[in-house]
Design an enzyme around this catalytic site. Structure first.
Site, mmCIF file in Angstrom:
data_model
loop_
_atom_site.group_PDB
_atom_site.id
_atom_site.type_symbol
_atom_site.label_atom_id
_atom_site.label_comp_id
_atom_site.label_asym_id
_atom_site.label_seq_id
_atom_site.Cartn_x
_atom_site.Cartn_y
_atom_site.Cartn_z
ATOM 1 N N TYR A 148 0.701 -1.292 0.072
ATOM 2 C CA TYR A 148 -0.026 -0.424 -0.253
ATOM 3 C C TYR A 148 0.850 0.965 -0.261
ATOM 4 C CZ TYR A 148 -3.699 -3.489 1.420
ATOM 5 O OH TYR A 148 -4.144 -4.215 1.593
ATOM 6 N N HIS A 156 0.249 -12.406 0.947
ATOM 7 C CA HIS A 156 -0.991 -11.114 0.160
ATOM 8 C C HIS A 156 -1.968 -11.862 -1.269
ATOM 9 C CE1 HIS A 156 -2.158 -6.773 -0.097
ATOM 10 N NE2 HIS A 156 -3.136 -7.659 -0.267
ATOM 11 N N GLY A 169 -18.796 -3.367 0.391
ATOM 12 C CA GLY A 169 -19.015 -3.355 -0.805
ATOM 13 C C GLY A 169 -18.282 -1.843 -1.296
#
Length: 294
Positions: free
Chosen positions: A54, A123, A205
């Site tokens: 990230y 990951h 979502g």
């Protein structure tokens, strides 16, 4: 306080996903992100999720700094195995070779300002590297005391079982929500079979299940949701019809759509720990109230 188990780790029923604090959902606002982390801790949230990819480590650095003074009160989860493009920090490929996993763990420990990672995920499984080899490196990190528990992210049922034969799997992280239920086709059963908890990411979502219109139609220019199928013109109307169903259920219970979406996941089993990823402070349910989680 009510907790849920991820292997031997006891964590709050809800976690906090931190990716959007430095990446993906438009221009980051670190002051707002810091207030978000503070509000989560004050509400009893103990599981904080990041990853080395990230922002090329920027997220780990931010999260580590924000949690440093309260490290004893929280559990930090991070991940390795995805390579990124320089500068922009976006995914480039996979590399889960054992030697790279070991290097990545040391780098994550430095950025997170801690001597142990509570939950270390692969990951993504790397098809070029047998999962047994990758898990061997993760197991070595546990033996060294650098990692407390090992997890997998977005793994299929066969990979979960093979990995668990090498080392216990504490958690499976995967997208799971009223919109996305692919985990139920096999990985969920495998996770339960090997004793792994489930940590759903994007449980709201990616914002759409909150019922906030801006999360569906008014996205920032740099928001990666613009490239996802659910937000394409051909699909958005059907997605919003689903949101309207959730909205009606929520209205019937005096709740918000987001609360309904999270309650549905929490009802899937005692080892489910959804981790929404707000970028600004929200009102968290109090984790001392049993009725909130059961």
């Amino acid at each position: 306080m009510i907790t849920r188990a991820l292997g031997d780790l006891e964590v709050s029923p809800l976690g906090l996903g931190c990716m959007g604090m430095t990446l993906a959902y438009g221009r980051p606002d670190q002051a707002s992100a810091r207030r978000t982390i503070d509000a989560a801790i004050d509400a009893g949230v103990t599981l904080f999720d990041t990853a080395d990819m990230y922002g090329n480590g920027a997220n780990e650095t931010f999260v580590g700094g924000a949690l440093a003074a309260r490290r004893g009160r929280v559990r930090i989860a991070t991940k390795c195995g995805i390579t990124t493009w320089p500068v922009v920090g976006m995914p480039r490929g996979l590399d889960a070779r054992p030697e790279r996993i070991l290097r990545c763990a040391d780098a994550s420990l430095r950025r997170l300002r801690t001597d142990v990672i509570d939950l270390y995920y692969l990951h993504r499984p790397d098809p070029k590297v047998p999962i047994e080899e990758s898990m061997g490196a993760m197991a070595h990190l546990v033996t060294e005391g650098k990692v407390r528990a090992v997890g997998l992210s977005e793994a299929d049922a066969g990979t979960i079982r093979r990995a668990a034969a090498v080392h216990p799997i504490a958690a499976l992280q995967t997208e799971w929500s009223l919109f996305e239920r692919g985990i139920e086709d096999g990985p969920l059963a495998a996770a339960r079979e090997v004793g792994a908890g489930v940590v759903p990411y994007a449980p709201l979502g990616r914002g759409m299940l909150t019922g906030d219109p801006s999360a569906a139609t008014d996205l920032p220019l740099l928001d990666f949701r613009r490239f996802l199928p659910r937000w394409r013109r051909a699909n958005i109307a059907a997605a919003l019809e689903g949101v309207e169903v959730v909205r009606r259920v929520a209205a019937g219970h005096g709740a918000t759509p987001g609360q309904v979406a999270l309650a549905w996941l929490l009802s899937r089993g005692r080892t489910s720990c959804p981790s929404p990823a707000p970028r600004s402070p929200i009102v968290w349910p109090r984790t001392s109230r049993r009725s909130t989680w059961t």
